[in-house]
Design an enzyme around this catalytic site. Sequence first.
Site, PDB file in Angstrom:
ATOM      1  N   TYR A 223      52.983  41.316  48.464  1.00  0.00           N
ATOM      2  CA  TYR A 223      52.717  41.431  49.812  1.00  0.00           C
ATOM      3  C   TYR A 223      52.998  40.031  50.495  1.00  0.00           C
ATOM      4  CZ  TYR A 223      50.860  42.725  54.074  1.00  0.00           C
ATOM      5  OH  TYR A 223      50.788  43.059  55.533  1.00  0.00           O
TER       6      TYR A 223
ATOM      7  N   GLN B 181      49.092  50.379  54.846  1.00  0.00           N
ATOM      8  CA  GLN B 181      50.196  51.281  54.489  1.00  0.00           C
ATOM      9  C   GLN B 181      51.387  50.776  53.646  1.00  0.00           C
ATOM     10  OE1 GLN B 181      49.497  50.139  57.424  1.00  0.00           O
ATOM     11  NE2 GLN B 181      51.106  49.470  58.763  1.00  0.00           N
TER      12      GLN B 181
ATOM     13  N   ASN C 183      45.676  40.045  55.400  1.00  0.00           N
ATOM     14  CA  ASN C 183      44.596  39.920  56.350  1.00  0.00           C
ATOM     15  C   ASN C 183      43.283  40.935  55.789  1.00  0.00           C
ATOM     16  OD1 ASN C 183      45.320  42.979  56.834  1.00  0.00           O
ATOM     17  ND2 ASN C 183      46.153  42.455  58.737  1.00  0.00           N
TER      18      ASN C 183
ATOM     19  N   SER D 227      40.043  28.917  52.033  1.00  0.00           N
ATOM     20  CA  SER D 227      40.630  28.041  51.153  1.00  0.00           C
ATOM     21  C   SER D 227      39.832  26.725  51.428  1.00  0.00           C
ATOM     22  CB  SER D 227      42.026  27.446  51.743  1.00  0.00           C
ATOM     23  OG  SER D 227      42.278  26.688  50.896  1.00  0.00           O
TER      24      SER D 227
ATOM     25  N   GLN E 112      43.741  20.734  55.050  1.00  0.00           N
ATOM     26  CA  GLN E 112      43.085  21.823  54.604  1.00  0.00           C
ATOM     27  C   GLN E 112      42.388  22.591  55.927  1.00  0.00           C
ATOM     28  OE1 GLN E 112      42.994  22.894  51.559  1.00  0.00           O
ATOM     29  NE2 GLN E 112      42.131  24.507  52.104  1.00  0.00           N
TER      30      GLN E 112
ATOM     31  N   HIS F 295      44.502  25.137  58.304  1.00  0.00           N
ATOM     32  CA  HIS F 295      45.016  26.436  57.377  1.00  0.00           C
ATOM     33  C   HIS F 295      44.007  27.703  58.393  1.00  0.00           C
ATOM     34  CE1 HIS F 295      47.336  26.365  54.153  1.00  0.00           C
ATOM     35  NE2 HIS F 295      46.824  25.503  53.815  1.00  0.00           N
TER      36      HIS F 295
ATOM     37  N   GLU G 142      38.596  25.186  45.006  1.00  0.00           N
ATOM     38  CA  GLU G 142      39.999  25.436  44.744  1.00  0.00           C
ATOM     39  C   GLU G 142      41.059  24.217  44.692  1.00  0.00           C
ATOM     40  OE1 GLU G 142      41.631  27.137  48.435  1.00  0.00           O
ATOM     41  OE2 GLU G 142      43.206  28.015  47.376  1.00  0.00           O
ATOM     42  N   HIS G 143      40.712  23.209  45.461  1.00  0.00           N
ATOM     43  CA  HIS G 143      41.548  22.144  45.220  1.00  0.00           C
ATOM     44  C   HIS G 143      40.776  20.918  45.272  1.00  0.00           C
ATOM     45  CE1 HIS G 143      44.000  24.772  48.137  1.00  0.00           C
ATOM     46  NE2 HIS G 143      44.882  24.551  47.348  1.00  0.00           N
TER      47      HIS G 143
ATOM     48  N   ASP H 292      50.978  22.479  47.526  1.00  0.00           N
ATOM     49  CA  ASP H 292      51.227  23.708  48.315  1.00  0.00           C
ATOM     50  C   ASP H 292      52.822  23.959  48.324  1.00  0.00           C
ATOM     51  OD1 ASP H 292      48.786  24.088  49.104  1.00  0.00           O
ATOM     52  OD2 ASP H 292      48.845  23.065  50.905  1.00  0.00           O
TER      53      ASP H 292
ATOM     54  N   GLU I  43      26.718  53.772  13.545  1.00  0.00           N
ATOM     55  CA  GLU I  43      26.876  54.168  15.250  1.00  0.00           C
ATOM     56  C   GLU I  43      26.889  55.636  15.133  1.00  0.00           C
ATOM     57  OE1 GLU I  43      30.057  52.022  16.661  1.00  0.00           O
ATOM     58  OE2 GLU I  43      29.199  49.851  16.462  1.00  0.00           O
TER      59      GLU I  43
ATOM     60  N   HIS J 162      35.157  59.016  12.624  1.00  0.00           N
ATOM     61  CA  HIS J 162      35.735  57.737  12.672  1.00  0.00           C
ATOM     62  C   HIS J 162      35.666  57.358  10.934  1.00  0.00           C
ATOM     63  CE1 HIS J 162      35.377  57.074  16.934  1.00  0.00           C
ATOM     64  NE2 HIS J 162      35.907  56.005  16.966  1.00  0.00           N
TER      65      HIS J 162
END
Lengths: 437, 437
Positions: free
Chosen positions: A130, A191, A214, A237, A259, A262, A327-328, A361, A415, A420
């Site tokens: 995506y 969709q 989003n 982020s 950062q 963003h 994250e970074h 990046d 068991e 089995h």
Amino acid sequence: MPIKLNSTDADFEARFAEMLSAKREDSADVGDTVSAIIADVRARGDEALCELTAKFDGMELSPEGLRFSPEEIAEQVAKVSTEDRAALQLAAERIRAYHARQIPDDASWTDPDGATLGWRWTAVGAAGLYVPGGQAAYPSSVLMNAIPARVAGVERLVITVPTPRGVVNPLVLLAAQLSGVDEVYRIGGAQAIAALAYGTNTIRPVDKITGPGNAYVAAAKRQVFGKVGIDMIAGPSEVLIIAEGEQNPDWLALDLLAQAEHDADAQSILITTDEMLAHAVAGAVDRILPTLPRAEIAGASWRDYGTIIVVRDLDEAAALSNRIAPEHLELCVDDPEALALKCRDAGAIFLGAHTPEAVGDYVSGPNHVLPTARSARFSSGLSVLDFLKRTTMAKLSPGALAAIGPAAVRLAGAEGLQAHGASVQARLSVLNERGAG
Amino acid sequence: MPIKLNSTDADFEARFAEMLSAKREDSADVGDTVSAIIADVRARGDEALCELTAKFDGMELSPEGLRFSPEEIAEQVAKVSTEDRAALQLAAERIRAYHARQIPDDASWTDPDGATLGWRWTAVGAAGLYVPGGQAAYPSSVLMNAIPARVAGVERLVITVPTPRGVVNPLVLLAAQLSGVDEVYRIGGAQAIAALAYGTNTIRPVDKITGPGNAYVAAAKRQVFGKVGIDMIAGPSEVLIIAEGEQNPDWLALDLLAQAEHDADAQSILITTDEMLAHAVAGAVDRILPTLPRAEIAGASWRDYGTIIVVRDLDEAAALSNRIAPEHLELCVDDPEALALKCRDAGAIFLGAHTPEAVGDYVSGPNHVLPTARSARFSSGLSVLDFLKRTTMAKLSPGALAAIGPAAVRLAGAEGLQAHGASVQARLSVLNERGAG
């Protein structure tokens, strides 16, 4: 005003904990809307896709027009400047070279009992990526998602990218071309996720869906998870910079602002052992911020979530870093390798003053899709492994079954799973007869 | 009556597709109940845990009594017979030996531009394993979840296992002991998952939760995902056996029934090139089924979902197998290795007549936590990797930044992220000055 803390303050622990638990994301509850969209695409296929695309993207398309034709792609790609093309090619080559090293090995061995064991990695059959449309269409994200899939050996690689009111980003199509994407569809939103997961007459379903989007896209990915695989749902982020005294304050300020620009929900944190540097960086941020085209976004992020913490030493910095699990993580210190060993939980580490997060990046090679919101404690960035699956293999010789089968019979009995045990015992009985014969 | 299909039937494709899309699970919608339980444990901690345990498990406990003491564990473990203990030890050793080979390598290299790149694997800090209580308490599942975590290097390993009306399974506690589990709590349900994810005064939170459970446990894992990592939500189990003519029908029938006895929603499928064998196996199932203690469960599974398909050749069998993407795949054919190469999507493959799936449930070594419901198309069984995370590393020399930094500046400009570009450009400018000086 960003948060300013000093680890020697009496209320430091309380304020740090408060910063850590601050909720940065306002996740709109769009689950019901998304459920309806998915159900509609499942029921009516291309017809629903075209209607939803007209409604949400202002694009009237026929089912035949959903997919970019080779000619349309060539026409768009021709618009890219030589310089942009060269930069994207360099990025693609470096990302490919890095990810090629991630291909894991198969294994097979025979143990002393005569059991041949191992595993085998194979690629996911088809993957769908995506790509957000309009302003947020990042060609670098196309490379970061598509190249690992291609390196993994995914046979069919599909992109969906909405083209709201006809806006197409030529760099996105070039990135798709450079990555070896097979099909590009001009659809987006929930969709698009529904079409990738369940298929329509025009779009065959895929096995795995990755890529940012989003709130609607994120909710749709959650809902189709299980039917297909998905990557992690990304949150806002964040970057953490740990710096000692002898650093350039402007460089650190720009890294914090990179950062912050963003997203207003992004978070930039500086931890330093040097109070003078803390002041200098804060001043540099204030000076540079108004000059940025995205000053409004970066300013909101810095005001609401920006944080500067002065600590006694780097051990304390590392301990706080592990609680943040960023994250970074940028280590702008004299011995970044030594400090990196103490920083256990981070998505990506950037060592030294000449490794700004922004090169990661785009062009350094590692993936920029990384765990956010403290999830680096238990998860990893996107990699070739996300487009592979492992099948375990076992083959027992009659001798191996004779050696270890009785333990299986015993445990199956414990068991309460008689069949089995019987499935193993039936074979052992025949082996015993032969042995006795 | 199980489904019987022949690939030469005119309606084969339709009936196979119908079998493939049959929904076997009736997933009760318990989301709201679970949300309330999680909120209660978050708000009231141990107090809520004790109340919920009294309510759902009929156990009155104080916060101090939530955890099994070493003495209680020793007392229970002493009840295990020598034979059961030996079998469990053999299983633990073999599982440990297999999983020890899964530890991935770190990597670090310097490319021609002077960029030092790589990655590093580290263990998740703390893991929590959910173990169902009462009848469904399987010591083998404790080994399969706990040993990979321990092999990965997880520092703190916690088990929750409910003890409804005081029922404790000594083998579960022995399995925990053999696996090196640190803490065992007698709680279950959504409240146990909430306690593991958010912590209470008595139970510190963990970073990752794995293990099977009922609908409430599964819903709770879904809800805490993001706050902590989780393993895959397992659906009903399935086996596919591909067999040629010269196989023992009783063995195959027992293997099908071993799957069916798990759960009325389990599915057992036989694909064979030999119509005679198909009839013989069907007859053997009918003969053996009534003799099983779990005949009711196995009978329901076989009646509702059991399937026998006669095909023309093994290529056709492999193609159908890839559409089923089975959790367990048994290849009872003359050349199982050759056939395995054609069967791309499967959680685990068992090669040859002496490798019944049941040995894989207990003692062969590979993990028995495997992807169900066609998810082997995109996911893998539980492994050491589930308890590790990868941090990517990058360190650019000034020369490397000079070489690749301009491309990052270019791409940042194309994406409209000025501060990204400026953070790289500021460093490049200083390097250029130095170079010019």
